[in-house]
Design a protein around this motif. Structure first.
Motif, PDB file in Angstrom:
ATOM      1  N   VAL A   6     -22.939  20.511 -15.292  1.00 43.17           N
ATOM      2  CA  VAL A   6     -23.558  21.390 -16.282  1.00 43.17           C
ATOM      3  C   VAL A   6     -22.640  22.565 -16.634  1.00 43.17           C
ATOM      4  N   LEU A   7     -22.036  23.202 -15.664  1.00 41.58           N
ATOM      5  CA  LEU A   7     -21.168  24.354 -15.952  1.00 41.58           C
ATOM      6  C   LEU A   7     -19.930  23.970 -16.768  1.00 41.58           C
ATOM      7  N   PRO A   8     -19.143  22.967 -16.339  1.00 41.12           N
ATOM      8  CA  PRO A   8     -18.017  22.579 -17.198  1.00 41.12           C
ATOM      9  C   PRO A   8     -18.468  22.021 -18.544  1.00 41.12           C
ATOM     10  N   GLY A   9     -19.606  21.340 -18.574  1.00 42.41           N
ATOM     11  CA  GLY A   9     -20.127  20.817 -19.830  1.00 42.41           C
ATOM     12  C   GLY A   9     -20.469  21.940 -20.794  1.00 42.41           C
ATOM     13  N   LEU A  74     -28.381  24.027 -29.231  1.00 41.50           N
ATOM     14  CA  LEU A  74     -29.380  23.054 -28.792  1.00 41.50           C
ATOM     15  C   LEU A  74     -28.837  22.193 -27.662  1.00 41.50           C
ATOM     16  N   SER A  75     -27.587  21.783 -27.779  1.00 43.59           N
ATOM     17  CA  SER A  75     -26.974  20.963 -26.733  1.00 43.59           C
ATOM     18  C   SER A  75     -26.912  21.712 -25.410  1.00 43.59           C
ATOM     19  N   ILE A  76     -26.512  22.968 -25.456  1.00 47.52           N
ATOM     20  CA  ILE A  76     -26.418  23.765 -24.222  1.00 47.52           C
ATOM     21  C   ILE A  76     -27.807  23.995 -23.625  1.00 47.52           C
ATOM     22  N   ILE A  77     -28.775  24.348 -24.470  1.00 46.18           N
ATOM     23  CA  ILE A  77     -30.133  24.598 -23.970  1.00 46.18           C
ATOM     24  C   ILE A  77     -30.717  23.351 -23.327  1.00 46.18           C
ATOM     25  N   MET A  78     -30.587  22.208 -24.002  1.00 39.19           N
ATOM     26  CA  MET A  78     -31.154  20.976 -23.450  1.00 39.19           C
ATOM     27  C   MET A  78     -30.427  20.528 -22.191  1.00 39.19           C
ATOM     28  N   LEU A  79     -29.143  20.800 -22.108  1.00 39.79           N
ATOM     29  CA  LEU A  79     -28.389  20.471 -20.899  1.00 39.79           C
ATOM     30  C   LEU A  79     -28.905  21.287 -19.715  1.00 39.79           C
ATOM     31  N   TRP A  80     -29.147  22.570 -19.934  1.00 43.67           N
ATOM     32  CA  TRP A  80     -29.654  23.434 -18.866  1.00 43.67           C
ATOM     33  C   TRP A  80     -31.117  23.138 -18.548  1.00 43.67           C
ATOM     34  N   VAL A  81     -31.909  22.780 -19.544  1.00 45.65           N
ATOM     35  CA  VAL A  81     -33.296  22.388 -19.277  1.00 45.65           C
ATOM     36  C   VAL A  81     -33.314  21.143 -18.397  1.00 45.65           C
ATOM     37  N   GLY A  82     -32.454  20.187 -18.719  1.00 45.04           N
ATOM     38  CA  GLY A  82     -32.362  18.977 -17.913  1.00 45.04           C
ATOM     39  C   GLY A  82     -31.942  19.273 -16.480  1.00 45.04           C
ATOM     40  N   TYR A  83     -31.056  20.248 -16.312  1.00 44.71           N
ATOM     41  CA  TYR A  83     -30.618  20.626 -14.969  1.00 44.71           C
ATOM     42  C   TYR A  83     -31.738  21.333 -14.211  1.00 44.71           C
ATOM     43  N   PRO A  89     -29.805  11.878 -14.905  1.00 42.28           N
ATOM     44  CA  PRO A  89     -28.733  11.453 -15.797  1.00 42.28           C
ATOM     45  C   PRO A  89     -29.163  11.231 -17.248  1.00 42.28           C
ATOM     46  N   LEU A  90     -30.451  11.148 -17.496  1.00 40.67           N
ATOM     47  CA  LEU A  90     -30.928  10.944 -18.854  1.00 40.67           C
ATOM     48  C   LEU A  90     -30.466  12.072 -19.785  1.00 40.67           C
ATOM     49  N   TYR A  91     -30.314  13.258 -19.266  1.00 39.84           N
ATOM     50  CA  TYR A  91     -29.950  14.398 -20.091  1.00 39.84           C
ATOM     51  C   TYR A  91     -28.449  14.586 -20.231  1.00 39.84           C
ATOM     52  N   TYR A  92     -27.625  13.728 -19.646  1.00 43.18           N
ATOM     53  CA  TYR A  92     -26.168  13.830 -19.821  1.00 43.18           C
ATOM     54  C   TYR A  92     -25.756  13.652 -21.281  1.00 43.18           C
ATOM     55  N   TRP A  93     -26.527  12.905 -22.038  1.00 41.13           N
ATOM     56  CA  TRP A  93     -26.146  12.624 -23.424  1.00 41.13           C
ATOM     57  C   TRP A  93     -26.106  13.889 -24.270  1.00 41.13           C
ATOM     58  N   TRP A  94     -26.762  14.953 -23.863  1.00 42.00           N
ATOM     59  CA  TRP A  94     -26.708  16.207 -24.623  1.00 42.00           C
ATOM     60  C   TRP A  94     -25.291  16.776 -24.663  1.00 42.00           C
ATOM     61  N   ILE A  99     -20.057  16.378 -30.058  1.00 44.10           N
ATOM     62  CA  ILE A  99     -19.000  15.434 -30.410  1.00 44.10           C
ATOM     63  C   ILE A  99     -19.490  14.508 -31.524  1.00 44.10           C
ATOM     64  N   LEU A 100     -20.711  14.009 -31.398  1.00 42.49           N
ATOM     65  CA  LEU A 100     -21.268  13.137 -32.429  1.00 42.49           C
ATOM     66  C   LEU A 100     -21.423  13.887 -33.754  1.00 42.49           C
ATOM     67  N   PHE A 101     -21.867  15.129 -33.691  1.00 43.92           N
ATOM     68  CA  PHE A 101     -22.034  15.919 -34.911  1.00 43.92           C
ATOM     69  C   PHE A 101     -20.679  16.233 -35.544  1.00 43.92           C
ATOM     70  N   SER A 102     -19.658  16.468 -34.717  1.00 46.28           N
ATOM     71  CA  SER A 102     -18.325  16.738 -35.275  1.00 46.28           C
ATOM     72  C   SER A 102     -17.752  15.489 -35.943  1.00 46.28           C
ATOM     73  N   ILE A 103     -18.058  14.314 -35.409  1.00 51.56           N
ATOM     74  CA  ILE A 103     -17.629  13.067 -36.056  1.00 51.56           C
ATOM     75  C   ILE A 103     -18.313  12.936 -37.414  1.00 51.56           C
ATOM     76  N   LEU A 104     -19.589  13.267 -37.480  1.00 45.91           N
ATOM     77  CA  LEU A 104     -20.310  13.239 -38.753  1.00 45.91           C
ATOM     78  C   LEU A 104     -19.725  14.259 -39.729  1.00 45.91           C
ATOM     79  N   LEU A 105     -19.390  15.434 -39.243  1.00 51.32           N
ATOM     80  CA  LEU A 105     -18.752  16.459 -40.066  1.00 51.32           C
ATOM     81  C   LEU A 105     -17.408  15.970 -40.596  1.00 51.32           C
ATOM     82  N   PHE A 106     -16.657  15.283 -39.761  1.00 51.50           N
ATOM     83  CA  PHE A 106     -15.368  14.731 -40.168  1.00 51.50           C
ATOM     84  C   PHE A 106     -15.546  13.660 -41.240  1.00 51.50           C
ATOM     85  N   VAL A 107     -16.534  12.796 -41.077  1.00 49.06           N
ATOM     86  CA  VAL A 107     -16.780  11.728 -42.049  1.00 49.06           C
ATOM     87  C   VAL A 107     -17.122  12.325 -43.419  1.00 49.06           C
ATOM     88  N   VAL A 108     -17.916  13.384 -43.432  1.00 45.92           N
ATOM     89  CA  VAL A 108     -18.254  14.025 -44.707  1.00 45.92           C
ATOM     90  C   VAL A 108     -17.016  14.668 -45.322  1.00 45.92           C
TER      91      VAL A 108
END
Length: 182
Positions: A6-9, A74-83, A89-94, A99-108
């Motif tokens: 969580v901390l390095p994430g 939102l990613s940071i909050i949900m990561l800490w809520v999961g912790y 491990p279900l909350y690791y995807w946050w 990264i997924l949003f930056s890929i979408l930003l790049f595609v646009v």
């Protein structure tokens, strides 16, 4: 979920979000153009569609760039809520949401490679001093293409370019925009 993830994430998300936000702001400033009104009726139907498509994509890029800090938060909050709630491990995807949003930003943003800016620029020689005017939208552009310095005045998009000499360019800059060029 363990604290060693969580901390390095969280640190990764913060650093990554600052980097991508800076890149997106820079890209928008390069692609943004002018807020001056543009007379869309001077364009052909095909050019109008190209211009509308470009402006729509630019609006999407601006909205996504404004949303970027919210997605990272939102990613940071949900990561800490999961912790804290020990969801496991279900909350690791946050971690991957920015990264997924930056890929979408790049595609646009890749749609700007063949951008309307290039389609609406005057035909010019590289490393040559040329000056152009577009009377329909009172746009001026000129200088040494490919090397600089360049001067641009008026709305970002224009068609119907007419090549003029430097004296007329300076005169029109003074008449239309009140800028005295040396």
């Amino acid at each position: 979920m363990s604290l060693w993830l969580v901390l390095p994430g969280t640190l990764f998300i913060i650093v990554f979000s600052l980097f991508i936000f800076a890149v997106a702001i820079t890209a928008m400033s390069d692609l943004g153009g002018s807020n001056d009104p543009v007379d869309i009726n001077v364009y052909s139907v095909g050019d109008q569609l190209l211009l509308k498509k470009h402006l729509h994509r630019l609006l999407m890029l601006k909205i996504m760039t404004i949303m970027w800090p919210l997605v990272c938060l939102l990613s940071i909050i949900m990561l800490w809520v999961g912790y804290l709630k020990e969801y496991g491990p279900l909350y690791y995807w946050w971690l991957f949401l920015p990264i997924l949003f930056s890929i979408l930003l790049f595609v646009v943003s890749i749609g700007f490679e063949n951008s309307a800016e290039l389609a609406f620029r005057p035909s010019h020689y590289m490393i040559g001093r040329q000056y152009f005017k577009c009377e329909a939208n009172r746009r001026l552009e000129g200088g040494i293409y490919g090397k600089g310095p360049m001067k641009r005045f008026g709305p970002y998009y224009c068609r119907g370019w007419i090549e003029i000499d430097e004296t007329e360019f300076k005169l029109l800059a003074m008449q239309w925009y009140g800028v005295k060029l040396d």
